[in-house]
Design a protein around this motif. Structure first.
Motif, PDB file in Angstrom:
ATOM      1  N   ILE A 190      29.350  71.652  67.785  1.00  0.00           N
ATOM      2  CA  ILE A 190      27.954  72.092  67.829  1.00  0.00           C
ATOM      3  C   ILE A 190      27.045  70.865  67.914  1.00  0.00           C
ATOM      4  O   ILE A 190      27.096  69.994  67.051  1.00  0.00           O
ATOM      5  CB  ILE A 190      27.596  72.925  66.572  1.00  0.00           C
ATOM      6  N   PRO A 191      26.213  70.794  68.956  1.00  0.00           N
ATOM      7  CA  PRO A 191      25.310  69.637  69.061  1.00  0.00           C
ATOM      8  C   PRO A 191      24.254  69.655  67.952  1.00  0.00           C
ATOM      9  O   PRO A 191      23.904  70.725  67.437  1.00  0.00           O
ATOM     10  CB  PRO A 191      24.646  69.803  70.423  1.00  0.00           C
ATOM     11  N   PRO A 192      23.737  68.486  67.581  1.00  0.00           N
ATOM     12  CA  PRO A 192      22.672  68.449  66.566  1.00  0.00           C
ATOM     13  C   PRO A 192      21.497  69.339  66.979  1.00  0.00           C
ATOM     14  O   PRO A 192      21.139  69.403  68.153  1.00  0.00           O
ATOM     15  CB  PRO A 192      22.260  66.979  66.537  1.00  0.00           C
ATOM     16  N   GLY A 193      20.942  70.045  66.000  1.00  0.00           N
ATOM     17  CA  GLY A 193      19.807  70.923  66.269  1.00  0.00           C
ATOM     18  C   GLY A 193      19.700  72.017  65.223  1.00  0.00           C
ATOM     19  O   GLY A 193      20.449  72.034  64.244  1.00  0.00           O
ATOM     20  N   ASP A 194      18.765  72.920  65.423  1.00  0.00           N
ATOM     21  CA  ASP A 194      18.520  74.041  64.515  1.00  0.00           C
ATOM     22  C   ASP A 194      19.130  75.302  65.106  1.00  0.00           C
ATOM     23  O   ASP A 194      18.968  75.580  66.302  1.00  0.00           O
ATOM     24  CB  ASP A 194      17.015  74.239  64.298  1.00  0.00           C
ATOM     25  N   TYR A 195      19.793  76.077  64.243  1.00  0.00           N
ATOM     26  CA  TYR A 195      20.506  77.265  64.695  1.00  0.00           C
ATOM     27  C   TYR A 195      20.264  78.422  63.742  1.00  0.00           C
ATOM     28  O   TYR A 195      19.966  78.224  62.565  1.00  0.00           O
ATOM     29  CB  TYR A 195      22.021  77.003  64.767  1.00  0.00           C
ATOM     30  N   ILE A 196      20.439  79.638  64.289  1.00  0.00           N
ATOM     31  CA  ILE A 196      20.398  80.856  63.490  1.00  0.00           C
ATOM     32  C   ILE A 196      21.635  81.663  63.875  1.00  0.00           C
ATOM     33  O   ILE A 196      22.055  81.664  65.030  1.00  0.00           O
ATOM     34  CB  ILE A 196      19.091  81.648  63.723  1.00  0.00           C
ATOM     35  N   LEU A 197      22.220  82.307  62.899  1.00  0.00           N
ATOM     36  CA  LEU A 197      23.431  83.093  63.125  1.00  0.00           C
ATOM     37  C   LEU A 197      23.340  84.394  62.367  1.00  0.00           C
ATOM     38  O   LEU A 197      23.095  84.347  61.154  1.00  0.00           O
ATOM     39  CB  LEU A 197      24.651  82.281  62.654  1.00  0.00           C
ATOM     40  N   PRO A 198      23.499  85.542  62.996  1.00  0.00           N
ATOM     41  CA  PRO A 198      23.601  85.732  64.436  1.00  0.00           C
ATOM     42  C   PRO A 198      22.244  85.529  65.111  1.00  0.00           C
ATOM     43  O   PRO A 198      21.212  85.688  64.489  1.00  0.00           O
ATOM     44  CB  PRO A 198      24.072  87.174  64.568  1.00  0.00           C
ATOM     45  N   CYS A 199      22.296  85.205  66.389  1.00  0.00           N
ATOM     46  CA  CYS A 199      21.070  84.941  67.137  1.00  0.00           C
ATOM     47  C   CYS A 199      21.017  85.865  68.355  1.00  0.00           C
ATOM     48  O   CYS A 199      21.878  85.789  69.228  1.00  0.00           O
ATOM     49  CB  CYS A 199      21.025  83.486  67.586  1.00  0.00           C
ATOM     50  N   PRO A 200      20.005  86.748  68.426  1.00  0.00           N
ATOM     51  CA  PRO A 200      19.892  87.624  69.596  1.00  0.00           C
ATOM     52  C   PRO A 200      19.409  86.826  70.807  1.00  0.00           C
ATOM     53  O   PRO A 200      18.799  85.771  70.666  1.00  0.00           O
ATOM     54  CB  PRO A 200      18.849  88.647  69.158  1.00  0.00           C
ATOM     55  N   MET A 202      20.594  80.160  58.677  1.00  0.00           N
ATOM     56  CA  MET A 202      19.840  79.210  59.488  1.00  0.00           C
ATOM     57  C   MET A 202      20.364  77.856  59.066  1.00  0.00           C
ATOM     58  O   MET A 202      20.541  77.608  57.871  1.00  0.00           O
ATOM     59  CB  MET A 202      18.349  79.312  59.232  1.00  0.00           C
ATOM     60  N   MET A 203      20.632  77.010  60.041  1.00  0.00           N
ATOM     61  CA  MET A 203      21.191  75.709  59.686  1.00  0.00           C
ATOM     62  C   MET A 203      20.681  74.638  60.633  1.00  0.00           C
ATOM     63  O   MET A 203      20.315  74.925  61.772  1.00  0.00           O
ATOM     64  CB  MET A 203      22.715  75.747  59.705  1.00  0.00           C
ATOM     65  N   THR A 204      20.664  73.444  60.124  1.00  0.00           N
ATOM     66  CA  THR A 204      20.370  72.270  60.925  1.00  0.00           C
ATOM     67  C   THR A 204      21.641  71.448  60.978  1.00  0.00           C
ATOM     68  O   THR A 204      22.212  71.109  59.933  1.00  0.00           O
ATOM     69  CB  THR A 204      19.226  71.445  60.310  1.00  0.00           C
ATOM     70  N   VAL A 205      22.102  71.147  62.178  1.00  0.00           N
ATOM     71  CA  VAL A 205      23.297  70.342  62.366  1.00  0.00           C
ATOM     72  C   VAL A 205      22.865  68.905  62.628  1.00  0.00           C
ATOM     73  O   VAL A 205      22.041  68.652  63.514  1.00  0.00           O
ATOM     74  CB  VAL A 205      24.148  70.887  63.534  1.00  0.00           C
ATOM     75  N   PHE A 206      23.392  67.990  61.835  1.00  0.00           N
ATOM     76  CA  PHE A 206      23.138  66.560  62.015  1.00  0.00           C
ATOM     77  C   PHE A 206      24.240  65.975  62.887  1.00  0.00           C
ATOM     78  O   PHE A 206      25.337  66.512  62.944  1.00  0.00           O
ATOM     79  CB  PHE A 206      23.168  65.818  60.677  1.00  0.00           C
ATOM     80  N   PRO A 207      23.983  64.831  63.507  1.00  0.00           N
ATOM     81  CA  PRO A 207      25.066  64.179  64.243  1.00  0.00           C
ATOM     82  C   PRO A 207      26.118  63.672  63.261  1.00  0.00           C
ATOM     83  O   PRO A 207      25.784  63.242  62.152  1.00  0.00           O
ATOM     84  CB  PRO A 207      24.388  63.023  64.971  1.00  0.00           C
ATOM     85  N   PRO A 208      27.393  63.728  63.650  1.00  0.00           N
ATOM     86  CA  PRO A 208      28.428  63.202  62.754  1.00  0.00           C
ATOM     87  C   PRO A 208      28.360  61.680  62.697  1.00  0.00           C
ATOM     88  O   PRO A 208      27.717  61.040  63.525  1.00  0.00           O
ATOM     89  CB  PRO A 208      29.732  63.670  63.414  1.00  0.00           C
ATOM     90  N   GLY A 209      29.010  61.120  61.709  1.00  0.00           N
ATOM     91  CA  GLY A 209      29.072  59.660  61.606  1.00  0.00           C
ATOM     92  C   GLY A 209      28.417  59.158  60.339  1.00  0.00           C
ATOM     93  O   GLY A 209      28.376  59.839  59.323  1.00  0.00           O
ATOM     94  N   GLN A 210      27.887  57.977  60.427  1.00  0.00           N
ATOM     95  CA  GLN A 210      27.289  57.315  59.275  1.00  0.00           C
ATOM     96  C   GLN A 210      26.104  58.103  58.736  1.00  0.00           C
ATOM     97  O   GLN A 210      25.407  58.778  59.484  1.00  0.00           O
ATOM     98  CB  GLN A 210      26.844  55.899  59.651  1.00  0.00           C
ATOM     99  N   MET A 211      25.874  57.955  57.443  1.00  0.00           N
ATOM    100  CA  MET A 211      24.786  58.680  56.789  1.00  0.00           C
ATOM    101  C   MET A 211      23.564  57.798  56.559  1.00  0.00           C
ATOM    102  O   MET A 211      22.786  58.058  55.677  1.00  0.00           O
ATOM    103  CB  MET A 211      25.273  59.232  55.450  1.00  0.00           C
ATOM    104  N   GLY A 212      23.386  56.762  57.336  1.00  0.00           N
ATOM    105  CA  GLY A 212      22.249  55.875  57.153  1.00  0.00           C
ATOM    106  C   GLY A 212      20.928  56.624  57.151  1.00  0.00           C
ATOM    107  O   GLY A 212      20.736  57.572  57.913  1.00  0.00           O
TER     108      GLY A 212
END
Length: 186
Positions: free
Chosen positions: A54-64, A86-96
């Motif tokens: 899942i690319p970084p961004g804001d999501y809703i599940l389920p989403c019409p 509802m969730m926000t996906v961050f990019p994986p990797g370092q937590m800087g």
């Protein structure tokens, strides 16, 4: 009217005070540690989601697919069955956090600029500490706090978490108003 350029010192200094207070509130004081809860079986959930990349961004599940899609019986069933999130996906990797801290400081400066603008238009040079504090502080409180409430209204964020951030905003407003009252041009 007090020119905005004559308020550069209280603008910057109040932003610094808020930035430091925020760091203390989140890193030293314990009351924000309960803002987020651990997802049950987080390792399994994370592994299951990882395969979707899942690319970084804001999501809703389920989403019409559209507003009309909310009336679809299949959508209603998915919503009733859950989970709904509802969730926000961050990019994986370092937590800087360097980028976020820089943005937070810029945001604090921006709020102080608005506080300076409102107070500078409402309060003359030489005004008393409490008069300046009231205008700068209320403006800062509105900017820091009121936008948080819509997350609880629309996104069902915990009202307890929102009230903690509202309390933080009251402290930030006090620091901003106090700094402007202290350094207001005579």
């Amino acid at each position: 009217m007090v020119p905005l350029m004559s308020l550069v010192l209280p603008i910057i200094l109040s932003a610094v005070f808020v930035f430091v207070a925020s760091a203390i509130m989140h890193m030293v004081l314990p009351y924000h540690r309960s803002d987020y809860r651990k997802v049950p079986g987080q390792d399994d959930v994370q592994e299951a989601l990882r395969k979707f990349n899942i690319p970084p961004g804001d999501y809703i599940l389920p989403c019409p697919d559209s507003a009309q899609g909310m009336k679809d019986p299949a959508f209603k069933e998915r919503h009733a069955k859950g989970p709904v999130l509802m969730m926000t996906v961050f990019p994986p990797g370092q937590m800087g956090m360097g980028k976020q801290l820089a943005q937070w400081f810029f945001y604090c400066v921006l709020i102080s600029v608005f506080a300076a603008y409102v107070a500078g238009r409402a309060v003359p040079a030489g005004a008393g500490y409490l008069t300046v504090h009231r205008f700068a502080g209320v403006t800062a409180f509105a900017a820091y706090a009121l936008g948080q409430w819509q997350d609880s209204i629309w996104y069902r964020r915990s009202w307890a978490t929102t009230m903690k951030y509202t309390f933080d905003s009251l402290i930030f407003a006090g620091l901003t108003g106090g700094t402007f009252g202290w350094l207001w041009p005579k």
